[in-house]
Design a protein around this motif. Structure first.
Motif, PDB file in Angstrom:
ATOM      1  N   ALA A 102       0.815  -1.214   0.000  1.00  0.00           N
ATOM      2  CA  ALA A 102       0.000   0.000   0.000  1.00  0.00           C
ATOM      3  C   ALA A 102       0.854   1.273   0.000  1.00  0.00           C
ATOM      4  CB  ALA A 102      -0.959  -0.030   1.189  1.00  0.00           C
ATOM      5  N   HIS A 103       0.470   2.240   0.847  1.00  0.00           N
ATOM      6  CA  HIS A 103       1.131   3.532   0.933  1.00  0.00           C
ATOM      7  C   HIS A 103       1.643   3.756   2.353  1.00  0.00           C
ATOM      8  CE1 HIS A 103      -0.507   4.635  -3.017  1.00  0.00           C
ATOM      9  NE2 HIS A 103      -1.636   4.101  -2.601  1.00  0.00           N
ATOM     10  N   SER A 187       1.798  -3.665 -10.422  1.00  0.00           N
ATOM     11  CA  SER A 187       0.485  -3.092 -10.107  1.00  0.00           C
ATOM     12  C   SER A 187       0.209  -1.943 -11.063  1.00  0.00           C
ATOM     13  CB  SER A 187       0.439  -2.606  -8.660  1.00  0.00           C
ATOM     14  OG  SER A 187       1.455  -1.654  -8.417  1.00  0.00           O
ATOM     15  N   ARG A 188      -1.045  -1.576 -11.196  1.00  0.00           N
ATOM     16  CA  ARG A 188      -1.404  -0.502 -12.119  1.00  0.00           C
ATOM     17  C   ARG A 188      -0.843   0.831 -11.649  1.00  0.00           C
ATOM     18  NH1 ARG A 188      -7.264   0.193 -12.681  1.00  0.00           N
ATOM     19  NH2 ARG A 188      -6.816   1.117 -14.700  1.00  0.00           N
ATOM     20  N   ARG A 189      -0.866   1.059 -10.340  1.00  0.00           N
ATOM     21  CA  ARG A 189      -0.273   2.249  -9.732  1.00  0.00           C
ATOM     22  C   ARG A 189       0.449   1.830  -8.462  1.00  0.00           C
ATOM     23  NH1 ARG A 189      -5.777   5.510  -9.110  1.00  0.00           N
ATOM     24  NH2 ARG A 189      -6.207   3.458  -8.237  1.00  0.00           N
ATOM     25  N   HIS A 190       1.466   2.569  -8.098  1.00  0.00           N
ATOM     26  CA  HIS A 190       2.185   2.248  -6.869  1.00  0.00           C
ATOM     27  C   HIS A 190       1.217   2.278  -5.686  1.00  0.00           C
ATOM     28  CE1 HIS A 190       5.332   1.946  -3.917  1.00  0.00           C
ATOM     29  NE2 HIS A 190       4.858   3.022  -3.307  1.00  0.00           N
ATOM     30  N   ASP A 192      -1.282   0.169  -5.242  1.00  0.00           N
ATOM     31  CA  ASP A 192      -2.454  -0.646  -5.552  1.00  0.00           C
ATOM     32  C   ASP A 192      -2.146  -2.112  -5.277  1.00  0.00           C
ATOM     33  OD1 ASP A 192      -3.744   1.599  -6.376  1.00  0.00           O
ATOM     34  OD2 ASP A 192      -3.905   1.030  -8.488  1.00  0.00           O
ATOM     35  N   TYR A 193      -3.220  -2.906  -5.157  1.00  0.00           N
ATOM     36  CA  TYR A 193      -3.019  -4.349  -5.113  1.00  0.00           C
ATOM     37  C   TYR A 193      -2.337  -4.788  -6.406  1.00  0.00           C
ATOM     38  CZ  TYR A 193      -5.716  -5.377  -0.899  1.00  0.00           C
ATOM     39  OH  TYR A 193      -6.143  -5.463   0.401  1.00  0.00           O
ATOM     40  N   HIS A 261      -9.589  -5.527 -13.921  1.00  0.00           N
ATOM     41  CA  HIS A 261      -8.249  -5.016 -14.178  1.00  0.00           C
ATOM     42  C   HIS A 261      -7.448  -5.866 -15.150  1.00  0.00           C
ATOM     43  CE1 HIS A 261      -8.995  -2.200 -10.997  1.00  0.00           C
ATOM     44  NE2 HIS A 261      -9.156  -3.160 -10.103  1.00  0.00           N
TER      45      HIS A 261
END
Length: 293
Positions: A102-103, A187-190, A192-193, A261
């Motif tokens: 996650a972040h 992942s599609r974006r940093h 993201d799952y 996705h």
């Protein structure tokens, strides 16, 4: 959205928490970091009658790193373990995996043990525990039990935790000599799952040939998928090992699902690509470890 009505209890001692959970049975839920539970409650995908907040209980936030491995307490946050130099020295894969979770805001609140209990097969830490052959310690009124990773994860978002039990710690075995690890995901974006992810472990023998190689896949089935690929690449030096064959063995075992996705076929292909990359990286890490860092 708002959660359904619930009662709230904030015990200050472990014994008190276990008594409350024993009385609540299947109607009680434990709140530690809350990064998974609170969203589920807000969407009313979970509606516990009683929330037992364990954050005031002392002694559950420790991280103990020793020669045999790292034991992580129920209230130890992702960020705390990520920053622990002692834990990284004993088992480097923990820091490598946690940096993908996650972040920073989530890692500052979310707990390591909570992530394991949530048992999401798309999460990094269940795959790490399964790859390393770790365990989770469960406490209930009257005793405790240690559950191996292979038996702890029973299905998507399902674990061996029984009503009335509290997961008090998790144990991650130490890195053996001449052993390397790696974790690769896309992942599609940093944050993201991951669409797919693979953790790998490679152990070399005294002649620096591959003695053991395993991969654990993220999002490749209802529970973390661990594949032993030693037969495909063992008894050879890392440079001569057939990592492509090992990756095919992983890909053939993967059973991802199609969602909005990515298709299952794409995820399966990506799992194979990441498996080869992670295994190669783990082998290089093993060579560095064997050479003294």
């Amino acid at each position: 959205m708002k959660p359904a009505p619930f009662d709230y209890h904030a015990p200050r001692a472990l014994g008190e928490a276990l008594d409350v959970l024993a009385e609540a049975g299947e109607h009680g839920k434990v709140l530690a970091g809350g990064q998974s539970l609170i969203p589920l409650m807000n969407m009313r995908l979970a509606s516990p009658a009683l929330l037992v907040d364990v954050n005031r209980i002392g002694g559950l936030d420790g991280i103990e790193a020793g020669p045999d491995g790292v034991r992580v307490g129920a209230l130890a946050r992702h960020a705390h373990l990520e920053r622990s130099g002692a834990a990284a020295a004993v088992q480097p894969l923990l820091r490598r995996a946690l940096r993908l979770v996650a972040h920073p805001v989530i890692r500052n609140r979310g707990t390591v043990v909570g992530s394991l209990v949530h048992a999401d097969p798309a999460a990094e830490l269940p795959a790490v525990l399964a790859l390393l052959g770790g365990s989770v310690r469960l406490a209930r009124r009257g005793g405790t039990r240690e559950v191996a990773a292979g038996e702890f994860f029973t299905g998507p978002l399902e674990s061996a935790l029984l009503p009335g039990e509290l997961a008090v710690s998790a144990f991650f075995p130490a890195r053996p000599a001449r052993t390397g690890t790696a974790f690769c995901e896309v992942s599609r974006r940093h944050g993201d799952y991951a669409l797919a992810g693979v953790a790998a472990l490679v152990r070399l023998d005294g002649d620096l040939c591959v003695a053991e190689a395993r991969a654990a896949c993220v999002g490749a089935g209802p529970v973390p998928l661990v594949v032993d690929v030693t037969a495909a690449c063992g008894a050879r030096a890392p440079r001569a090992a057939d990592w492509a064959a090992a990756a095919r063995a992983v890909r053939e075992r993967a059973e991802p699902e199609t969602d909005i996705h990515a298709t299952a076929d794409y995820r399966r292909h990506l799992t194979g690509v990441l498996a080869e990359r992670a295994l190669r990286d783990a082998a290089q890490d093993a060579l560095r470890e064997a050479a003294g860092g």
